[in-house]
Scaffold this motif. Structure first.
Motif, short mmCIF file in Angstrom:
data_model
loop_
_atom_site.label_atom_id
_atom_site.label_comp_id
_atom_site.label_asym_id
_atom_site.label_seq_id
_atom_site.Cartn_x
_atom_site.Cartn_y
_atom_site.Cartn_z
N SER A 90 21.15 24.51 -41.32
CA SER A 90 19.77 24.84 -42.03
C SER A 90 20.33 26.37 -43.06
O SER A 90 20.62 27.14 -42.41
N ASN A 149 13.29 29.39 -44.87
CA ASN A 149 14.19 28.47 -45.07
C ASN A 149 14.57 28.27 -46.09
O ASN A 149 13.46 28.49 -47.00
N ASP A 180 16.29 25.77 -47.92
CA ASP A 180 16.90 25.39 -48.20
C ASP A 180 16.06 23.79 -47.69
O ASP A 180 16.30 22.72 -48.22
N THR A 191 15.14 22.61 -45.32
CA THR A 191 15.50 21.73 -44.23
C THR A 191 14.46 22.04 -43.19
O THR A 191 15.39 21.12 -42.38
N ASP A 192 14.01 22.24 -43.42
CA ASP A 192 13.43 22.94 -41.77
C ASP A 192 11.52 22.78 -42.06
O ASP A 192 11.07 24.21 -41.97
#
Length: 161
Positions: free
Chosen positions: A103, A128, A130, A132-133
């Motif tokens: 991530s 974060n 992107d 993704t977390d």
């Protein structure tokens, strides 16, 4: 575990307090990172942390020696300890949530007295980028509103939209 630490409420305060601001991705799963714990003579935990390796994508603020594409290590305020019977326990400081392998994050780091970098402002010293977390954003509404506001300040200041 509860901790006492200096909290920053604005991006200006966070930026000023950080020695290093980088964008990057952890290269190992949390369980595979170096977990450190020190104990008092009576067996009680004195200190704990995890050394996390990060692949640097962008350097925003730095002292000399941190370059894009390189790896750097920094401290996260949590750890896995092994107890009797090979039982593993995760110890967390102030509900901190570890960074996820792969991530992408912007991190605010400070040099400690041992020459290592560590995240400042606990969960509000990492963001974060992107999406993704999912664990990067708090569950409680008040904490979520604050982190969202601070994250938006970070995104605007460093033009990360």
């Amino acid at each position: 575990m509860d901790a006492k630490y200096i909290a920053f409420d604005t991006i200006e305060e966070l930026d000023q307090a950080a020695d290093v601001i980088v964008i990057g991705s952890p290269i190992k799963d949390f369980e595979d990172r170096e977990h450190m714990a020190q104990y008092f003579e009576d067996g009680m935990i004195q200190d704990f942390y995890t050394m996390t390796e990060l692949r640097i994508e962008k350097v925003i603020k730095q002292p000399d020696g941190i370059d894009i594409g390189e790896m750097m290590e920094f401290i996260e305020p949590l750890c896995i300890i092994e107890e009797s019977g090979n039982q593993k326990t995760k110890i967390i400081m102030d509900d901190y949530r570890e960074l996820k392998k792969g991530s992408r994050y912007i991190l605010f780091l400070k040099d400690n007295t041992f020459g290592q970098y560590s995240i400042i402002n606990m969960n509000n010293g990492k963001f974060n980028l992107d999406n993704t977390d999912d664990s990067d954003m708090p569950m409680e509404q008040q904490d979520l509103a604050f982190k969202t506001s601070l994250k938006n300040q970070v995104l605007r200041k460093y033009d990360l939209y």
